[in-house]
Design a protein around this motif. Structure first.
Motif, PDB file in Angstrom:
ATOM      1  N   PRO A 281      14.659  36.623  -8.878  1.00  0.00           N
ATOM      2  CA  PRO A 281      14.833  37.615  -7.815  1.00  0.00           C
ATOM      3  C   PRO A 281      13.725  37.575  -6.757  1.00  0.00           C
ATOM      4  O   PRO A 281      13.988  37.800  -5.565  1.00  0.00           O
ATOM      5  N   MET A 282      12.477  37.290  -7.164  1.00  0.00           N
ATOM      6  CA  MET A 282      11.389  37.202  -6.180  1.00  0.00           C
ATOM      7  C   MET A 282      11.617  36.036  -5.231  1.00  0.00           C
ATOM      8  O   MET A 282      11.436  36.161  -4.025  1.00  0.00           O
ATOM      9  N   GLN A 283      12.024  34.873  -5.758  1.00  0.00           N
ATOM     10  CA  GLN A 283      12.274  33.716  -4.909  1.00  0.00           C
ATOM     11  C   GLN A 283      13.417  33.986  -3.937  1.00  0.00           C
ATOM     12  O   GLN A 283      13.346  33.648  -2.759  1.00  0.00           O
ATOM     13  N   LEU A 284      14.486  34.603  -4.430  1.00  0.00           N
ATOM     14  CA  LEU A 284      15.635  34.876  -3.577  1.00  0.00           C
ATOM     15  C   LEU A 284      15.288  35.852  -2.457  1.00  0.00           C
ATOM     16  O   LEU A 284      15.695  35.656  -1.301  1.00  0.00           O
ATOM     17  N   GLN A 285      14.528  36.906  -2.785  1.00  0.00           N
ATOM     18  CA  GLN A 285      14.245  37.941  -1.785  1.00  0.00           C
ATOM     19  C   GLN A 285      13.043  37.598  -0.908  1.00  0.00           C
ATOM     20  O   GLN A 285      13.093  37.748   0.312  1.00  0.00           O
ATOM     21  N   LEU A 286      11.950  37.131  -1.530  1.00  0.00           N
ATOM     22  CA  LEU A 286      10.740  36.845  -0.765  1.00  0.00           C
ATOM     23  C   LEU A 286      10.780  35.464  -0.125  1.00  0.00           C
ATOM     24  O   LEU A 286      10.261  35.267   0.976  1.00  0.00           O
ATOM     25  N   GLY A 287      11.394  34.498  -0.826  1.00  0.00           N
ATOM     26  CA  GLY A 287      11.400  33.131  -0.326  1.00  0.00           C
ATOM     27  C   GLY A 287      12.597  32.777   0.516  1.00  0.00           C
ATOM     28  O   GLY A 287      12.487  32.022   1.485  1.00  0.00           O
ATOM     29  N   SER A 288      13.780  33.316   0.169  1.00  0.00           N
ATOM     30  CA  SER A 288      15.012  32.936   0.864  1.00  0.00           C
ATOM     31  C   SER A 288      15.581  34.043   1.727  1.00  0.00           C
ATOM     32  O   SER A 288      16.588  33.832   2.413  1.00  0.00           O
ATOM     33  N   GLY A 289      15.001  35.232   1.679  1.00  0.00           N
ATOM     34  CA  GLY A 289      15.458  36.326   2.538  1.00  0.00           C
ATOM     35  C   GLY A 289      16.754  36.972   2.094  1.00  0.00           C
ATOM     36  O   GLY A 289      17.399  37.675   2.876  1.00  0.00           O
ATOM     37  N   ALA A 290      17.169  36.764   0.845  1.00  0.00           N
ATOM     38  CA  ALA A 290      18.396  37.386   0.355  1.00  0.00           C
ATOM     39  C   ALA A 290      18.180  38.878   0.140  1.00  0.00           C
ATOM     40  O   ALA A 290      17.051  39.334  -0.078  1.00  0.00           O
ATOM     41  N   ASP A 291      19.270  39.656   0.203  1.00  0.00           N
ATOM     42  CA  ASP A 291      19.127  41.088  -0.063  1.00  0.00           C
ATOM     43  C   ASP A 291      19.123  41.331  -1.575  1.00  0.00           C
ATOM     44  O   ASP A 291      19.426  40.439  -2.373  1.00  0.00           O
ATOM     45  N   VAL A 292      18.794  42.550  -1.952  1.00  0.00           N
ATOM     46  CA  VAL A 292      18.598  42.864  -3.367  1.00  0.00           C
ATOM     47  C   VAL A 292      19.910  42.800  -4.146  1.00  0.00           C
ATOM     48  O   VAL A 292      19.936  42.445  -5.322  1.00  0.00           O
ATOM     49  N   ARG A 293      21.037  43.108  -3.479  1.00  0.00           N
ATOM     50  CA  ARG A 293      22.330  43.017  -4.166  1.00  0.00           C
ATOM     51  C   ARG A 293      22.653  41.573  -4.519  1.00  0.00           C
ATOM     52  O   ARG A 293      23.123  41.278  -5.621  1.00  0.00           O
ATOM     53  N   THR A 294      22.392  40.663  -3.597  1.00  0.00           N
ATOM     54  CA  THR A 294      22.626  39.246  -3.856  1.00  0.00           C
ATOM     55  C   THR A 294      21.764  38.752  -5.014  1.00  0.00           C
ATOM     56  O   THR A 294      22.210  37.983  -5.871  1.00  0.00           O
ATOM     57  N   ALA A 295      20.503  39.213  -5.040  1.00  0.00           N
ATOM     58  CA  ALA A 295      19.610  38.815  -6.130  1.00  0.00           C
ATOM     59  C   ALA A 295      20.145  39.279  -7.483  1.00  0.00           C
ATOM     60  O   ALA A 295      20.108  38.542  -8.470  1.00  0.00           O
ATOM     61  N   GLY A 296      20.668  40.503  -7.527  1.00  0.00           N
ATOM     62  CA  GLY A 296      21.228  41.018  -8.772  1.00  0.00           C
ATOM     63  C   GLY A 296      22.459  40.249  -9.204  1.00  0.00           C
ATOM     64  O   GLY A 296      22.629  39.918 -10.377  1.00  0.00           O
ATOM     65  N   LEU A 297      23.334  39.914  -8.245  1.00  0.00           N
ATOM     66  CA  LEU A 297      24.550  39.167  -8.567  1.00  0.00           C
ATOM     67  C   LEU A 297      24.229  37.745  -9.023  1.00  0.00           C
ATOM     68  O   LEU A 297      24.940  37.175  -9.848  1.00  0.00           O
ATOM     69  N   THR A 298      23.139  37.182  -8.500  1.00  0.00           N
ATOM     70  CA  THR A 298      22.771  35.811  -8.872  1.00  0.00           C
ATOM     71  C   THR A 298      22.393  35.716 -10.340  1.00  0.00           C
ATOM     72  O   THR A 298      22.593  34.672 -10.981  1.00  0.00           O
ATOM     73  N   LEU A 299      21.854  36.802 -10.908  1.00  0.00           N
ATOM     74  CA  LEU A 299      21.486  36.806 -12.321  1.00  0.00           C
ATOM     75  C   LEU A 299      22.684  37.020 -13.247  1.00  0.00           C
ATOM     76  O   LEU A 299      22.559  36.875 -14.464  1.00  0.00           O
ATOM     77  N   LEU A 300      23.848  37.353 -12.669  1.00  0.00           N
ATOM     78  CA  LEU A 300      25.017  37.642 -13.495  1.00  0.00           C
ATOM     79  C   LEU A 300      25.439  36.449 -14.364  1.00  0.00           C
ATOM     80  O   LEU A 300      25.786  36.645 -15.545  1.00  0.00           O
ATOM     81  N   PRO A 301      25.439  35.193 -13.855  1.00  0.00           N
ATOM     82  CA  PRO A 301      25.801  34.069 -14.736  1.00  0.00           C
ATOM     83  C   PRO A 301      24.886  33.945 -15.957  1.00  0.00           C
ATOM     84  O   PRO A 301      25.350  33.578 -17.046  1.00  0.00           O
ATOM     85  N   LEU A 302      23.596  34.239 -15.782  1.00  0.00           N
ATOM     86  CA  LEU A 302      22.677  34.187 -16.921  1.00  0.00           C
ATOM     87  C   LEU A 302      23.070  35.224 -17.973  1.00  0.00           C
ATOM     88  O   LEU A 302      23.177  34.912 -19.166  1.00  0.00           O
ATOM     89  N   SER A 303      23.314  36.454 -17.546  1.00  0.00           N
ATOM     90  CA  SER A 303      23.664  37.515 -18.485  1.00  0.00           C
ATOM     91  C   SER A 303      25.000  37.236 -19.161  1.00  0.00           C
ATOM     92  O   SER A 303      25.166  37.452 -20.359  1.00  0.00           O
ATOM     93  N   ALA A 304      25.977  36.737 -18.370  1.00  0.00           N
ATOM     94  CA  ALA A 304      27.287  36.427 -18.943  1.00  0.00           C
ATOM     95  C   ALA A 304      27.177  35.283 -19.954  1.00  0.00           C
ATOM     96  O   ALA A 304      27.781  35.332 -21.034  1.00  0.00           O
ATOM     97  N   GLY A 305      26.408  34.252 -19.618  1.00  0.00           N
ATOM     98  CA  GLY A 305      26.214  33.137 -20.546  1.00  0.00           C
ATOM     99  C   GLY A 305      25.549  33.589 -21.831  1.00  0.00           C
ATOM    100  O   GLY A 305      25.912  33.148 -22.929  1.00  0.00           O
ATOM    101  N   LEU A 306      24.587  34.494 -21.705  1.00  0.00           N
ATOM    102  CA  LEU A 306      23.895  35.033 -22.874  1.00  0.00           C
ATOM    103  C   LEU A 306      24.856  35.799 -23.783  1.00  0.00           C
ATOM    104  O   LEU A 306      24.857  35.627 -25.015  1.00  0.00           O
ATOM    105  N   ALA A 307      25.709  36.643 -23.186  1.00  0.00           N
ATOM    106  CA  ALA A 307      26.648  37.434 -23.980  1.00  0.00           C
ATOM    107  C   ALA A 307      27.662  36.548 -24.696  1.00  0.00           C
ATOM    108  O   ALA A 307      27.936  36.726 -25.889  1.00  0.00           O
TER     109      ALA A 307
END
Length: 449
Positions: A281-307
């Motif tokens: 999330p830090m790289q997406l928001q601080l490095g790439s300028g993404a908004d916080v919603r995009t950062a949260g959605l980007t982590l969704l594949p990790l959580s889904a894969g874990l489940a």
């Protein structure tokens, strides 16, 4: 009380405990996505961002075993209620914090309160159920934790984007109040013999953990003197536990090499897992300028894969292949981390899915193998210590990977370190799969983890 009424009351009480467990995991993950937005609103050094997470997990790890012992002494239901009340008040303080320093302080209080809540849940479930119902009740914890892990980053992004980062902490208030109101359903439970509290051990482990983590988060440079002092305190803690009349940790756990290997593997693995969820999330928001919603959605594949992989590993892979499944999980994790390092932000979705698949494939056989040779009287101490080391590993991951990212300005260095830690975890857990003279842990003969 009629049988049907007692049955419903027990399962309603279980729901109370599961909501408290979910509340803790949500709070540990929801802030990782909101960190950069909090930093933008509460000006201060960028090094504050990792502390928004580490200030919670560090006291949680340091006081987790002590929290369990307080439940033994004063009653698990009473200690649980005190912890939930403290958690709600600390959440309100976080939401109202006018500056980063006060927010970090309130997060530390939250973590300490969580250390009173979480150790009580298993004991209270055992007081409510027995036999087949106990196994069924304990089996509900995994899915709830998986759902919370999926929901946390997503909810953090959506709330911060739509309302404010302060709403991330206010979520805990209605949940906590509902738990407090329903806590009257819990049956009081305490140890048959009232143990003593090891205050010296508590202070040594808390001081040692804090001195290890604090200098690692500072991107300006590592204070090796503080690191050395932290290491010395933890070594002293080890010797003190051997001589303590009522030790926090059962010394006999270290008589065979498998359990220390499990602690090392847990520390390294959860450093990668939690550090990754901080850096992305830090790289997406601080490095790439993404908004916080995009950062949260980007982590969704990790959580889904874990489940998904947690279920498949427990139902299919571990019964068939045993503890060897751990190494397949670590290989998937390393592949995903290296793919992110090489491919950059564009590779994050599918690479994070690989990481999530690896995490779930590792954790199920790992905890089964870690507790396989633990004797009955050591089980409580072993489970508490593994949980505490898991939280400490997560804190170190946030410190190491987050601090390295802030110091270099690029995610590649932090991801490279993450891959190295995952490889080290693979080496550390090798003794868990070694056969012991006279017996061999055979996970494949079991129906599940």
């Amino acid at each position: 009380m009629p049988t049907t009424t007692r049955y419903r009351r027990r399962w309603a009480a279980l729901a109370v405990l599961l909501v408290a467990e979910a509340m803790n995991l949500l709070d540990a993950t929801i802030v990782q996505v909101a960190g950069p937005a909090i930093h933008a609103d509460l000006p201060g050094p960028a090094a504050d961002i990792p502390w928004f997470s580490a200030a919670y997990t560090l006291p949680f790890a340091a006081f987790l075993i002590t929290g369990g012992r307080l439940g033994d002494i004063f009653g698990r239901a009473r200690t649980f209620r005190i912890g939930v009340a403290g958690f709600v008040l600390a959440s309100l303080a976080c939401a109202a914090a006018p500056d980063a320093g006060l927010l970090i302080g309130a997060r530390a209080v939250q973590g300490a309160a969580a250390a009173l809540i979480i150790p009580q849940t298993i004991g209270l479930i055992r007081a409510l159920f027995d036999g087949a119902e106990l196994a069924k009740a304990l089996g509900t914890i995994g899915p709830v934790m998986g759902l919370s892990a999926v929901t946390g980053p997503l909810l953090g992004g959506l709330l911060t984007q739509a309302v404010s980062w302060r709403a991330v902490f206010l979520v805990n208030v209605p949940l906590g109040l509902a738990v407090l109101l329903a806590a009257r359903l819990l049956r009081e439970d305490r140890a048959a013999t009232r143990p003593r509290l090891d205050v010296t051990g508590t202070l040594l482990v808390a001081g040692g953990a804090g001195l290890l983590v604090y200098p690692l988060i500072d991107p300006a440079g590592t204070d090796w003197g503080l690191l050395a002092a932290g290491g010395v305190l933890l070594v002293v803690f080890g010797f003190q536990q051997r001589r303590a009349a009522a030790p926090l940790v059962e010394p006999s756990l270290f008589a065979h090499r498998g359990f220390p290997a499990a602690l090392a593997g847990s520390l390294l693995f959860f450093a990668v897992m939690t550090g990754l969820m901080q850096v992305v999330p830090m790289q997406l928001q601080l490095g790439s300028g993404a908004d916080v919603r995009t950062a949260g959605l980007t982590l969704l594949p990790l959580s889904a894969g874990l489940a998904v992989s947690s279920y498949v590993a427990g139902a299919r892979l571990v019964p068939k292949f045993g503890s060897r499944v751990m190494f397949a999980g670590l290989a998937l994790l390393v592949t995903g981390v290296l793919a992110m390092e090489a491919g950059g932000v564009g590779a994050y979705p599918w690479a994070l899915a690989l990481c999530g698949l690896g995490m779930g494939t590792f954790t199920v056989p790992f905890f089964t193998a870690a507790l396989d040779r633990v004797r009955p009287h050591e089980t409580g101490s072993a489970a508490g210590l593994l949980n505490a080391v898991q939280q400490l590993g997560g804190t170190l991951g946030v410190a190491l990977l987050g601090g390295l990212y802030l110091g270099t300005g690029t995610a590649a260095a932090a991801l490279g370190l993450g891959a190295a830690l995952a490889v080290a975890a693979a080496v550390a857990v090798v003794p868990l799969t070694a056969r012991k003279k006279g017996s061999a842990p055979d996970l494949s003969s079991r129906r599940g983890p």
